[in-house]
Design an enzyme around this catalytic site. Structure first.
Site, PDB file in Angstrom:
ATOM      1  N   SER A 194       0.830  -1.211   0.000  1.00 44.98           N
ATOM      2  CA  SER A 194       0.000   0.000   0.000  1.00 44.98           C
ATOM      3  C   SER A 194       0.859   1.253   0.000  1.00 44.98           C
ATOM      4  O   SER A 194       1.969   1.257   0.548  1.00 44.98           O
ATOM      5  CB  SER A 194      -0.886   0.017   1.250  1.00 44.98           C
ATOM      6  OG  SER A 194      -1.609   1.227   1.325  1.00 44.98           O
TER       7      SER A 194
ATOM      8  N   TYR B 108      -1.698  -0.467  10.261  1.00 54.54           N
ATOM      9  CA  TYR B 108      -1.942  -0.923   8.881  1.00 54.54           C
ATOM     10  C   TYR B 108      -0.689  -0.701   8.027  1.00 54.54           C
ATOM     11  O   TYR B 108      -0.200  -1.628   7.373  1.00 54.54           O
ATOM     12  CB  TYR B 108      -3.148  -0.173   8.298  1.00 54.54           C
ATOM     13  CG  TYR B 108      -3.426  -0.506   6.851  1.00 54.54           C
ATOM     14  CD1 TYR B 108      -3.926  -1.751   6.476  1.00 54.54           C
ATOM     15  CD2 TYR B 108      -3.182   0.429   5.844  1.00 54.54           C
ATOM     16  CE1 TYR B 108      -4.173  -2.061   5.142  1.00 54.54           C
ATOM     17  CE2 TYR B 108      -3.434   0.136   4.517  1.00 54.54           C
ATOM     18  CZ  TYR B 108      -3.936  -1.110   4.163  1.00 54.54           C
ATOM     19  OH  TYR B 108      -4.174  -1.410   2.844  1.00 54.54           O
TER      20      TYR B 108
HETATM   21  N1  NAP Z   1      -8.689  -0.157  -1.516  1.00 55.26           N
HETATM   22  C1  NAP Z   1      -7.615   0.567  -1.268  1.00 55.26           C
HETATM   23  O1  NAP Z   1      -7.663   1.806  -1.276  1.00 55.26           O
HETATM   24  C2  NAP Z   1      -6.285  -0.129  -1.020  1.00 55.26           C
HETATM   25  C3  NAP Z   1      -5.137   0.666  -1.033  1.00 55.26           C
HETATM   26  C4  NAP Z   1      -3.912   0.051  -0.801  1.00 55.26           C
HETATM   27  C5  NAP Z   1      -3.837  -1.303  -0.577  1.00 55.26           C
HETATM   28  N2  NAP Z   1      -4.984  -2.058  -0.557  1.00 55.26           N
HETATM   29  C6  NAP Z   1      -4.834  -3.484  -0.320  1.00 55.26           C
HETATM   30  O2  NAP Z   1      -5.445  -4.185  -1.368  1.00 55.26           O
HETATM   31  C7  NAP Z   1      -5.772  -5.504  -0.928  1.00 55.26           C
HETATM   32  C8  NAP Z   1      -7.168  -5.853  -1.387  1.00 55.26           C
HETATM   33  O3  NAP Z   1      -8.097  -5.018  -0.706  1.00 55.26           O
HETATM   34  P1  NAP Z   1      -9.329  -4.314  -1.445  1.00 55.26           P
HETATM   35  O4  NAP Z   1      -9.070  -2.858  -1.412  1.00 55.26           O
HETATM   36  O5  NAP Z   1      -9.635  -4.974  -2.713  1.00 55.26           O
HETATM   37  O6  NAP Z   1     -10.477  -4.547  -0.341  1.00 55.26           O
HETATM   38  P2  NAP Z   1     -11.652  -5.630  -0.231  1.00 55.26           P
HETATM   39  O7  NAP Z   1     -12.618  -5.439  -1.341  1.00 55.26           O
HETATM   40  O8  NAP Z   1     -12.136  -5.500   1.163  1.00 55.26           O
HETATM   41  O9  NAP Z   1     -10.897  -7.005  -0.454  1.00 55.26           O
HETATM   42  C9  NAP Z   1     -10.187  -7.633   0.578  1.00 55.26           C
HETATM   43  C10 NAP Z   1     -10.098  -9.090   0.249  1.00 55.26           C
HETATM   44  O10 NAP Z   1      -9.347  -9.754   1.266  1.00 55.26           O
HETATM   45  C11 NAP Z   1     -10.060 -10.898   1.669  1.00 55.26           C
HETATM   46  N3  NAP Z   1      -9.749 -11.267   3.045  1.00 55.26           N
HETATM   47  C12 NAP Z   1      -9.818 -10.523   4.163  1.00 55.26           C
HETATM   48  N4  NAP Z   1      -9.487 -11.250   5.237  1.00 55.26           N
HETATM   49  C13 NAP Z   1      -9.192 -12.500   4.787  1.00 55.26           C
HETATM   50  C14 NAP Z   1      -8.800 -13.706   5.400  1.00 55.26           C
HETATM   51  N5  NAP Z   1      -8.617 -13.809   6.735  1.00 55.26           N
HETATM   52  N6  NAP Z   1      -8.600 -14.797   4.627  1.00 55.26           N
HETATM   53  C15 NAP Z   1      -8.785 -14.734   3.301  1.00 55.26           C
HETATM   54  N7  NAP Z   1      -9.154 -13.614   2.647  1.00 55.26           N
HETATM   55  C16 NAP Z   1      -9.357 -12.518   3.397  1.00 55.26           C
HETATM   56  C17 NAP Z   1     -11.531 -10.543   1.482  1.00 55.26           C
HETATM   57  O11 NAP Z   1     -12.291 -11.722   1.271  1.00 55.26           O
HETATM   58  P3  NAP Z   1     -13.248 -12.452   2.337  1.00 55.26           P
HETATM   59  O12 NAP Z   1     -13.816 -11.380   3.229  1.00 55.26           O
HETATM   60  O13 NAP Z   1     -14.251 -13.126   1.465  1.00 55.26           O
HETATM   61  O14 NAP Z   1     -12.353 -13.422   3.045  1.00 55.26           O
HETATM   62  C18 NAP Z   1     -11.470  -9.755   0.185  1.00 55.26           C
HETATM   63  O15 NAP Z   1     -11.517 -10.628  -0.924  1.00 55.26           O
HETATM   64  C19 NAP Z   1      -5.572  -5.499   0.586  1.00 55.26           C
HETATM   65  O16 NAP Z   1      -4.349  -6.137   0.894  1.00 55.26           O
HETATM   66  C20 NAP Z   1      -5.513  -4.024   0.927  1.00 55.26           C
HETATM   67  O17 NAP Z   1      -4.781  -3.794   2.095  1.00 55.26           O
HETATM   68  C21 NAP Z   1      -6.207  -1.498  -0.795  1.00 55.26           C
END
Ligand code: NAP
Length: 246
Positions: free
Chosen positions: A142, A155
């Site tokens: 991130s 985080y």
């Molecule tokens: N959105 C942003 O602005 C942003 C910015 C920088 C980095 N990120 C990173 O991008 C990645 C994806 O996040 P996203 O933004 O796409 O958010 P999201 O839509 O909330 O996706 C998060 C994913 O992680 C899975 N997850 C959470 N806990 C888990 C567990 N214990 N075991 C297996 N799967 C798990 C969730 O699936 P289930 O709930 O079905 O398990 C979901 O598929 C993350 O690492 C996040 O930190 C996001």
């Protein structure tokens, strides 16, 4: 083997947001994708969608805090498609609060998912990559770890812990067998902040995402770019921010 077509890619956190967009992008480009997350219904409909357009996809309910689940995910890829070319460790959670709020349970949860989850993925895939003499770890970190701001201390700390592990792994892998890529998204419109406990923090984060956030497909294209490189090219770090993010 360069390009995305024909590669076998396992993706954690594939049930929504960046992971789901990555699954679709890679499958559209001819990869066989193996999807892991806890919400099986979401994964099942994604698999159906990918297969409906002629793609190859499998799914497994996976909790990345359970080491054996990652081993099963990697095993599924090898069983169904004969090998694993790329592990996209993307599952992640975010809790936003000042350190002084002492949200210790939320700290533990972020460490378990964002750090242990990635390490368990490395532990599961490494023996396969070594046996194949080829493999690629693509991991979602991130911009929180690049520009440190209040409320994101733990985080950002989890993301930078992973960034550090990947850099050391890169230096340990100069035999060319294992490649590592750290993808750093800025604000992306996903469900990431929906579970933030503090309602004010949650609303502020949602608003920033709604106003600034880019589509998860932008990150998916970056993942594809890292994967499609020739064997001797390693994309170490990619930062994908909204053009208006400070
Ligand atoms: N959105 C942003 O602005 C942003 C910015 C920088 C980095 N990120 C990173 O991008 C990645 C994806 O996040 P996203 O933004 O796409 O958010 P999201 O839509 O909330 O996706 C998060 C994913 O992680 C899975 N997850 C959470 N806990 C888990 C567990 N214990 N075991 C297996 N799967 C798990 C969730 O699936 P289930 O709930 O079905 O398990 C979901 O598929 C993350 O690492 C996040 O930190 C996001």
């Amino acid at each position: 083997m360069s390009g995305v077509d024909g590669k076998v890619v396992a993706i954690t956190g594939a049930s929504s947001g960046i992971g789901a967009a990555t699954a679709i992008e890679l499958a559209d480009r001819g990869a066989a994708v193996v999807l892991g997350a806890r919400r099986g219904e979401r994964l099942a409909s994604l698999v159906e969608r990918i297969r409906g357009t002629g793609g190859r996809a499998e799914m497994l309910e996976v909790d990345v805090t359970r080491r054996e689940d990652l081993a099963e995910l990697v095993g599924l890829a090898v069983d169904r498609f004969g090998r694993l070319d790329v592990l996209v460790s993307n599952a992640g959670i975010a809790s936003l609060a000042p350190v002084a709020d002492l949200e210790v349970d939320a700290w533990d949860a972020m460490i378990d998912v964002n750090v242990r989850g990635v390490l368990y993925g490395i532990a599961a895939a490494m023996p396969v990559f070594r046996a194949q003499e080829r493999g690629h770890f693509v991991t979602t970190v991130s911009t929180s770890g690049l520009k440190i701001v209040p409320t994101q201390a733990v985080y950002a700390g989890t993301k930078n812990a992973v960034r550090t592990v990947l850099e050391a792994l890169r230096q340990e892998s100069t035999d060319g067998v294992v490649r590592t890529t750290a993808i750093s998204p800025g604000y992306v419109r996903t469900e990431l902040v929906d579970n933030v406990a503090d309602p004010d923090q949650r609303e502020a984060a949602r608003q920033a995402m709604a106003e600034l956030g880019i589509d998860p497909e932008a990150v998916a294209r970056a993942v594809a770019f890292a994967i499609e490189q020739p064997e001797d090219v390693e994309i170490g770090e990619l930062v994908i921010r909204p053009a208006r993010q400070g």
